[in-house]
Write an enzyme that holds these catalytic residues in place. Structure first.
Site, PDB file in Angstrom:
ATOM      1  N   GLY A 209     -78.618 -18.745 -22.389  1.00 57.21           N
ATOM      2  CA  GLY A 209     -77.370 -19.282 -21.834  1.00 57.21           C
ATOM      3  C   GLY A 209     -77.207 -19.092 -20.341  1.00 57.21           C
ATOM      4  O   GLY A 209     -76.590 -19.903 -19.667  1.00 57.21           O
TER       5      GLY A 209
ATOM      6  N   ASP B  73     -73.555 -15.895 -18.773  1.00 54.21           N
ATOM      7  CA  ASP B  73     -72.820 -17.144 -18.875  1.00 54.21           C
ATOM      8  C   ASP B  73     -71.385 -16.874 -19.313  1.00 54.21           C
ATOM      9  O   ASP B  73     -70.439 -17.349 -18.708  1.00 54.21           O
ATOM     10  CB  ASP B  73     -73.509 -18.099 -19.861  1.00 54.21           C
ATOM     11  CG  ASP B  73     -73.953 -17.418 -21.149  1.00 54.21           C
ATOM     12  OD1 ASP B  73     -73.664 -16.201 -21.331  1.00 54.21           O
ATOM     13  OD2 ASP B  73     -74.590 -18.078 -21.989  1.00 54.21           O
TER      14      ASP B  73
ATOM     15  N   ASP C  72     -67.527 -13.126 -24.648  1.00 48.72           N
ATOM     16  CA  ASP C  72     -66.612 -13.493 -25.726  1.00 48.72           C
ATOM     17  C   ASP C  72     -66.018 -12.200 -26.285  1.00 48.72           C
ATOM     18  O   ASP C  72     -65.032 -11.688 -25.761  1.00 48.72           O
ATOM     19  CB  ASP C  72     -67.392 -14.304 -26.758  1.00 48.72           C
ATOM     20  CG  ASP C  72     -66.497 -14.858 -27.860  1.00 48.72           C
ATOM     21  OD1 ASP C  72     -65.290 -14.552 -27.853  1.00 48.72           O
ATOM     22  OD2 ASP C  72     -66.996 -15.571 -28.718  1.00 48.72           O
TER      23      ASP C  72
ATOM     24  N   LYS D  20     -63.603 -15.059 -22.133  1.00 46.87           N
ATOM     25  CA  LYS D  20     -62.541 -15.441 -23.075  1.00 46.87           C
ATOM     26  C   LYS D  20     -61.567 -14.282 -23.241  1.00 46.87           C
ATOM     27  O   LYS D  20     -61.950 -13.128 -23.085  1.00 46.87           O
ATOM     28  CB  LYS D  20     -63.165 -15.774 -24.433  1.00 46.87           C
ATOM     29  CG  LYS D  20     -63.979 -17.049 -24.448  1.00 46.87           C
ATOM     30  CD  LYS D  20     -64.412 -17.369 -25.859  1.00 46.87           C
ATOM     31  CE  LYS D  20     -65.345 -18.538 -25.928  1.00 46.87           C
ATOM     32  NZ  LYS D  20     -65.845 -18.758 -27.302  1.00 46.87           N
TER      33      LYS D  20
ATOM     34  N   PHE E  19     -64.666 -22.680 -28.685  1.00 47.18           N
ATOM     35  CA  PHE E  19     -66.115 -22.731 -28.568  1.00 47.18           C
ATOM     36  C   PHE E  19     -66.495 -23.777 -27.521  1.00 47.18           C
ATOM     37  O   PHE E  19     -66.220 -24.957 -27.692  1.00 47.18           O
ATOM     38  CB  PHE E  19     -66.777 -23.050 -29.906  1.00 47.18           C
ATOM     39  CG  PHE E  19     -68.272 -22.870 -29.859  1.00 47.18           C
ATOM     40  CD1 PHE E  19     -68.834 -21.600 -29.924  1.00 47.18           C
ATOM     41  CD2 PHE E  19     -69.106 -23.966 -29.726  1.00 47.18           C
ATOM     42  CE1 PHE E  19     -70.209 -21.422 -29.852  1.00 47.18           C
ATOM     43  CE2 PHE E  19     -70.492 -23.800 -29.657  1.00 47.18           C
ATOM     44  CZ  PHE E  19     -71.038 -22.528 -29.722  1.00 47.18           C
ATOM     45  N   VAL E  20     -67.115 -23.304 -26.456  1.00 51.08           N
ATOM     46  CA  VAL E  20     -67.418 -24.203 -25.342  1.00 51.08           C
ATOM     47  C   VAL E  20     -68.917 -24.433 -25.211  1.00 51.08           C
ATOM     48  O   VAL E  20     -69.719 -23.603 -25.636  1.00 51.08           O
ATOM     49  CB  VAL E  20     -66.840 -23.661 -24.010  1.00 51.08           C
ATOM     50  CG1 VAL E  20     -65.336 -23.552 -24.099  1.00 51.08           C
ATOM     51  CG2 VAL E  20     -67.464 -22.323 -23.632  1.00 51.08           C
TER      52      VAL E  20
ATOM     53  N   ASP F 296     -74.946 -23.613 -25.378  1.00 54.33           N
ATOM     54  CA  ASP F 296     -75.386 -24.637 -26.340  1.00 54.33           C
ATOM     55  C   ASP F 296     -74.584 -24.623 -27.624  1.00 54.33           C
ATOM     56  O   ASP F 296     -73.847 -23.674 -27.928  1.00 54.33           O
ATOM     57  CB  ASP F 296     -76.848 -24.389 -26.716  1.00 54.33           C
ATOM     58  CG  ASP F 296     -76.995 -23.206 -27.678  1.00 54.33           C
ATOM     59  OD1 ASP F 296     -76.397 -22.134 -27.399  1.00 54.33           O
ATOM     60  OD2 ASP F 296     -77.655 -23.349 -28.719  1.00 54.33           O
TER      61      ASP F 296
ATOM     62  N   ARG G 135     -76.942 -27.725 -23.386  1.00 54.27           N
ATOM     63  CA  ARG G 135     -77.217 -26.773 -22.292  1.00 54.27           C
ATOM     64  C   ARG G 135     -77.359 -27.484 -20.952  1.00 54.27           C
ATOM     65  O   ARG G 135     -77.038 -26.930 -19.907  1.00 54.27           O
ATOM     66  CB  ARG G 135     -78.530 -26.008 -22.551  1.00 54.27           C
ATOM     67  CG  ARG G 135     -78.467 -24.983 -23.664  1.00 54.27           C
ATOM     68  CD  ARG G 135     -79.670 -24.054 -23.565  1.00 54.27           C
ATOM     69  NE  ARG G 135     -79.965 -23.385 -24.826  1.00 54.27           N
ATOM     70  CZ  ARG G 135     -79.375 -22.267 -25.243  1.00 54.27           C
ATOM     71  NH1 ARG G 135     -78.442 -21.696 -24.512  1.00 54.27           N
ATOM     72  NH2 ARG G 135     -79.724 -21.735 -26.399  1.00 54.27           N
TER      73      ARG G 135
HETATM   74  P1  5GP Z   1     -70.119 -11.702 -27.251  1.00 54.95           P
HETATM   75  O1  5GP Z   1     -71.072 -10.630 -27.648  1.00 54.95           O
HETATM   76  O2  5GP Z   1     -69.445 -11.402 -25.922  1.00 54.95           O
HETATM   77  O3  5GP Z   1     -69.139 -12.011 -28.332  1.00 54.95           O
HETATM   78  O4  5GP Z   1     -70.936 -13.062 -27.110  1.00 54.95           O
HETATM   79  C1  5GP Z   1     -71.845 -13.241 -26.107  1.00 54.95           C
HETATM   80  C2  5GP Z   1     -72.751 -14.428 -26.357  1.00 54.95           C
HETATM   81  O5  5GP Z   1     -72.259 -15.282 -27.377  1.00 54.95           O
HETATM   82  C3  5GP Z   1     -72.849 -15.273 -25.130  1.00 54.95           C
HETATM   83  O6  5GP Z   1     -73.835 -14.828 -24.242  1.00 54.95           O
HETATM   84  C4  5GP Z   1     -73.139 -16.643 -25.700  1.00 54.95           C
HETATM   85  O7  5GP Z   1     -74.520 -16.766 -25.906  1.00 54.95           O
HETATM   86  C5  5GP Z   1     -72.431 -16.628 -27.031  1.00 54.95           C
HETATM   87  N1  5GP Z   1     -71.123 -17.295 -26.935  1.00 54.95           N
HETATM   88  C6  5GP Z   1     -69.908 -16.719 -26.889  1.00 54.95           C
HETATM   89  N2  5GP Z   1     -68.922 -17.627 -26.822  1.00 54.95           N
HETATM   90  C7  5GP Z   1     -69.536 -18.838 -26.803  1.00 54.95           C
HETATM   91  C8  5GP Z   1     -69.049 -20.192 -26.710  1.00 54.95           C
HETATM   92  O8  5GP Z   1     -67.850 -20.494 -26.609  1.00 54.95           O
HETATM   93  N3  5GP Z   1     -69.991 -21.168 -26.704  1.00 54.95           N
HETATM   94  C9  5GP Z   1     -71.321 -20.915 -26.795  1.00 54.95           C
HETATM   95  N4  5GP Z   1     -72.149 -21.952 -26.770  1.00 54.95           N
HETATM   96  N5  5GP Z   1     -71.817 -19.653 -26.885  1.00 54.95           N
HETATM   97  C10 5GP Z   1     -70.928 -18.628 -26.873  1.00 54.95           C
END
Ligand code: 5GP
Length: 183
Positions: free
Chosen positions: A48, A104, A107, A135, A156-157, A163, A169
């Site tokens: 990402g 990137d 979340d 987020k 979800f973006v 992706d 991407r």
């Molecule tokens: P976290 O561990 O912070 O929940 O998630 C991190 C990873 O989840 C990010 O690096 C990304 O790869 C994926 N991710 C989180 N939110 C999104 C989203 O809205 N869209 C996409 N495509 N990937 C996300």
């Protein structure tokens, strides 16, 4: 690929390419000021962060090495698993290095809080984070992110490296994926 090329797959455009460019420049200026007398190692999280890394690293007006990790995250679904696994490790010895993780999106923050601890345990002198998107959910797990681009809604973006099942991407902007694409 432009936002207009996939407009039927998006419910909302969050960021245009111009907005992203301007923010990347802003983040680069902040990092240049903070790392003026240091030699940062940029660590990108595949896949990402590829676009953020490419643009951010070139925008920096200082030399900075780059290395990459791949960790497991969402697979082809749209919910965080909370399980972090190293799929590809760094090539660089981190002892004494000032590491800047280039991400990137944050979340839940689970991936980044795990990653920071992991890199510190390898002897890095410092580990800071640059994340283009964050987020609101990220506030639930404490991750100290020094450089944040945009706070975005909890949707979800896709685009600019992000992706859905390896698609989108190569989209220049960022948009909210329409439910009809994944349901
Ligand atoms: P976290 O561990 O912070 O929940 O998630 C991190 C990873 O989840 C990010 O690096 C990304 O790869 C994926 N991710 C989180 N939110 C999104 C989203 O809205 N869209 C996409 N495509 N990937 C996300």
């Amino acid at each position: 690929m432009e936002l207009a090329d996939v407009q039927d797959d998006l419910t909302e455009v969050l960021l245009t390419a111009d907005q992203i460019d301007a923010k990347i420049a802003e983040l680069a200026r902040a990092v240049e000021a903070d790392y003026a007398d240091r030699d940062p190692l940029l660590v990108g999280v595949l896949k990402g962060a590829v676009m953020v890394m490419a643009d951010f690293a070139r925008e920096l007006k200082m030399s900075a090495a780059m290395d990459w990790m791949a960790v497991s995250s969402y697979g082809s679904g749209t919910k965080s698993s909370g399980v972090v696994r190293i799929l590809k490790d760094l090539d660089t010895d981190l002892h004494g290095r000032d590491v800047l993780i280039v991400e990137d999106i944050i979340d839940s923050g689970l991936t980044l809080s795990w990653l920071r601890e992991n890199l510190l345990s390898r002897g890095a002198a410092s580990v800071e984070i640059v994340a283009l998107l964050r987020k609101p959910e990220a506030a639930k797990v404490h991750v100290d992110v020094r450089y944040v681009g945009f706070d975005i809604p909890n949707a979800f973006v896709v685009g600019y490296g992000l992706d859905y099942a390896e698609r989108y991407r190569n989209l220049r902007g960022v948009g909210v994926l329409a439910p009809h694409v994944y349901s």
